[in-house]
Design a protein around this motif. Structure first.
Motif, PDB file in Angstrom:
ATOM      1  N   LEU B  60       0.921  -1.184  -0.063  1.00  0.00           N
ATOM      2  CA  LEU B  60      -0.068  -0.136  -0.151  1.00  0.00           C
ATOM      3  C   LEU B  60       0.970   1.179  -0.061  1.00  0.00           C
ATOM      4  N   ARG B 109      -4.612   5.884  -2.803  1.00  0.00           N
ATOM      5  CA  ARG B 109      -3.696   4.860  -2.975  1.00  0.00           C
ATOM      6  C   ARG B 109      -2.630   5.025  -4.147  1.00  0.00           C
ATOM      7  N   GLY B 111      -0.275   4.707  -7.274  1.00  0.00           N
ATOM      8  CA  GLY B 111      -0.048   3.507  -8.267  1.00  0.00           C
ATOM      9  C   GLY B 111      -0.894   2.589  -8.420  1.00  0.00           C
ATOM     10  N   GLU B 112      -2.249   2.837  -8.225  1.00  0.00           N
ATOM     11  CA  GLU B 112      -3.363   1.899  -8.387  1.00  0.00           C
ATOM     12  C   GLU B 112      -4.342   2.379  -9.466  1.00  0.00           C
ATOM     13  N   SER B 113      -3.996   2.274 -10.811  1.00  0.00           N
ATOM     14  CA  SER B 113      -4.992   2.573 -11.796  1.00  0.00           C
ATOM     15  C   SER B 113      -5.316   1.413 -12.712  1.00  0.00           C
ATOM     16  N   GLY B 114      -6.692   1.244 -13.075  1.00  0.00           N
ATOM     17  CA  GLY B 114      -7.103   0.239 -13.712  1.00  0.00           C
ATOM     18  C   GLY B 114      -8.339   0.099 -14.056  1.00  0.00           C
ATOM     19  N   PRO B 115      -8.728  -1.063 -14.503  1.00  0.00           N
ATOM     20  CA  PRO B 115     -10.481  -1.090 -14.833  1.00  0.00           C
ATOM     21  C   PRO B 115     -11.122  -1.111 -13.675  1.00  0.00           C
ATOM     22  N   HIS B 117      -9.646  -0.051 -10.481  1.00  0.00           N
ATOM     23  CA  HIS B 117      -8.819   0.788  -9.593  1.00  0.00           C
ATOM     24  C   HIS B 117      -8.843   2.370 -10.022  1.00  0.00           C
ATOM     25  N   TYR B 203      -0.336 -14.248  -7.103  1.00  0.00           N
ATOM     26  CA  TYR B 203      -0.473 -14.328  -8.281  1.00  0.00           C
ATOM     27  C   TYR B 203      -1.891 -15.614  -8.475  1.00  0.00           C
ATOM     28  N   VAL B 206      -5.321 -14.334  -7.791  1.00  0.00           N
ATOM     29  CA  VAL B 206      -6.027 -13.368  -8.843  1.00  0.00           C
ATOM     30  C   VAL B 206      -6.125 -14.106 -10.029  1.00  0.00           C
ATOM     31  N   THR B 207      -5.489 -15.109 -10.439  1.00  0.00           N
ATOM     32  CA  THR B 207      -5.219 -15.718 -11.626  1.00  0.00           C
ATOM     33  C   THR B 207      -6.347 -16.903 -11.487  1.00  0.00           C
ATOM     34  N   GLU B 210      -9.749 -15.870  -7.752  1.00  0.00           N
ATOM     35  CA  GLU B 210     -10.850 -14.907  -7.531  1.00  0.00           C
ATOM     36  C   GLU B 210     -11.770 -14.801  -8.678  1.00  0.00           C
ATOM     37  N   GLU B 253     -13.278  -8.536  -5.903  1.00  0.00           N
ATOM     38  CA  GLU B 253     -13.082  -8.314  -4.620  1.00  0.00           C
ATOM     39  C   GLU B 253     -13.647  -6.912  -4.026  1.00  0.00           C
TER      40      GLU B 253
END
Lengths: 189, 334
Positions: B60, B109, B111-115, B117, B203, B206-207, B210, B253
């Motif tokens: 974090l 937070r 560094g947290e960027s994405g679909p 985040h 890994y 998440v793979t 989840e 999540e």
């Protein structure tokens, strides 16, 4: 060698993995709330055309591929080699028929193409989306039939064969979509 | 690279990315979340976004802000952290005797960027003193039921989930077994440090795990490896188990909860261990001493707390594919 931090990864970047150049098709950031951040990516090998999945950990560094796209004119074909010229530098490049992929079907002398260079060497050619090529040979047209649902193979001046409506004659000029390899219409020149 | 312009504007960038229909759903969900906690006697609280203290976690990364002593020199002054969650302040309230509390907080937070985040997002966080581990999980299940109407959550232990979807015991598997599983799941090229069990487990989680959780009914995944305890109590083993749980809905999540750690000395040790790992990762260390430690020393009541990603809740409720679709202005348009 130039490199990217994982946070810079985005669609369209050219990356180098184990010596080969790749195009980044998709990049997905995944992270368990309390865990390791991962970048799950899908890439296309620019030499082989194969698609692979690859995951990087946040903070990893990824090599950039030295890939550049230039405008190049097709000069001539010699045996199975295709010779192009960089429109800016006038430098000449040769590609094998293998490297041409499907592009050999559509290029004729003087045609303006887009060429991809990897470490200064040509790896692929993209002809214009639409090209006009002459029919070299085909069975005679069925007179009076202008329907497009009757088709036949024709041989183009480049040596490639495509499927056309039955009313096409030797010497006709055809407009072709190079992305699909499909006949679009008869062209007047 | 040249410094990026603050306003790197493209056409239509001024427009919101969420539809007004979604923004209305968002507002409705805020009301439902408040109604759920208000009906159970929780007190809604507000605590600072800016703090001298911050959670010390390997993964974090907080944003830092300077509080200038002289506004003409904005870079010189006290360094504060934008909170990655309201946890520290809320636990200080618990220690002071607040009773059951909840908060709808903006958190940050890096560094947290994405679909799924966005670096700035909304957490619903709550604590109820006196709750056992089981009671805390039941409360989360009730919240899930109230929000999704899919019935009570399936309770699945971390160990059982790995046995089912990866085919190994995450608590006892050898590194060689973990490596084989990671390679089989397409992660052969990932260069994990030799002793990084948790990286490999993350890994695989998440793979392989989840995407299969919360498919028909919500799933509460519980009993994590002790090494992933964060601020949860550890139940002695073997294997030692962190009394930590997470809610998953349709593979996403959604919430994370702890049977809260009460022992200040234990937290001190975890902080130091996390900072050592942050150094290995080349990241700045974070302050190990905090007012939370002082509050824990004064006495934190036995409790269970959890936090739910509100933006993801809106995504699930509206069928949005990306977090941008539920935010009026995501970070690229902020």
């Amino acid at each position: 060698m130039a490199s990217y931090n994982t946070s810079e990864l985005k669609k369209g970047l050219k990356l180098q993995i184990e010596g080969d150049p790749f195009l980044l098709l998709e990049c997905n950031f995944v992270k368990p709330g309390k865990g390791q951040a991962l970048y799950k990516c899908r890439l296309k090998n620019l030499l082989r055309g194969t698609v692979i999945d690859r995951t990087w950990k946040s903070g990893d560094s990824v090599d950039a591929a030295d890939v550049e796209e230039i405008d190049a004119q097709f000069l001539y074909k010699q045996m199975d080699n295709y010779c192009f010229m960089d429109n800016k530098s006038y430098e000449q490049y040769e590609l094998t028929k293998d490297q041409m992929d499907d592009a050999w079907k559509y290029v004729k002398e003087g045609m303006e193409c887009s060429m991809m260079l990897f470490n200064g060497r040509p790896i692929s050619i993209s002809p214009p989306n639409h090209v006009v090529l002459k029919v070299d040979y085909c069975e005679p047209a069925i007179r009076g039939n202008t329907a497009t649902n009757l088709t036949k193979p024709v041989k183009l001046e480049t040596g490639a064969e495509i499927i056309c409506p039955a009313f096409i004659n030797i010497g006709d000029l055809l407009k072709i979509d190079t992305r699909t390899g499909e006949y679009i219409e008869r062209a007047k020149e | 690279m040249a410094a990026e312009s603050r306003h790197d504007c493209r056409p239509a960038d001024h427009r919101p990315t969420a539809s007004f229909e979604t923004l209305r759903s968002r507002a409705g969900l805020l009301r439902r979340v408040r109604a759920f906690f208000d009906a159970r006697g929780f007190l809604e609280v507000e605590t600072p976004c800016l703090s001298a203290d911050v959670v010390v976690d390997r993964h974090l990364d907080p944003l830092e802000v300077t509080l200038p002593t002289d506004v003409r020199r904005p870079d010189v002054g006290r360094r504060l952290y934008l909170q990655t969650s309201p946890e520290f302040h809320m636990k200080r309230l618990l220690a002071a005797g607040a009773g059951a509390i909840y908060q709808i907080a903006r958190v940050f937070r890096a560094g947290e960027s994405g679909p799924r985040h966005n670096p700035e997002f909304t957490l619903v966080e709550w604590y109820r003193p006196g709750d056992s581990y089981a009671a805390g999980r039941a409360l989360l299940s009730d919240l899930g039921e109230a929000l999704f109407g899919l019935g009570p959550a399936e309770q699945l232990s971390y160990g059982a989930a790995f046995a089912r979807y990866v085919g190994l015991d995450p608590h006892s598997a050898s590194l060689a077994e973990l490596n084989r599983a990671v390679a089989a799941a397409g992660g052969a090229s990932l260069g994990f440090a030799a002793d990084d069990r948790d990286g490999r487990l993350d890994y695989l989680l998440v793979t392989c795990v989840e995407p299969r959780l919360g498919v028909d009914v919500p799933t509460i995944l519980y009993d994590y490896p002790a090494s992933q305890a964060a601020l949860a109590q550890v139940r002695p083993g073997p294997p030692a188990i962190a009394e930590r749980f997470e809610l998953y809905v349709r593979g996403i999540e959604l919430a994370n909860g702890y049977h809260e750690l009460l022992d200040a000395n234990e937290l001190r040790q975890r902080n130091a261990a996390n900072n050592r790992l942050r150094s290995v990762d080349g990241k700045p260390e974070l302050p190990e001493e905090s007012r939370l430690l002082a509050a824990m020393q004064a006495g934190l009541p036995e409790s269970v707390g959890a936090a739910l990603g509100f933006d993801r809740l809106v995504m699930l409720a509206t069928g949005a594919e990306t977090i941008d679709q539920v935010l009026a202005f995501p970070i690229d348009r902020a």
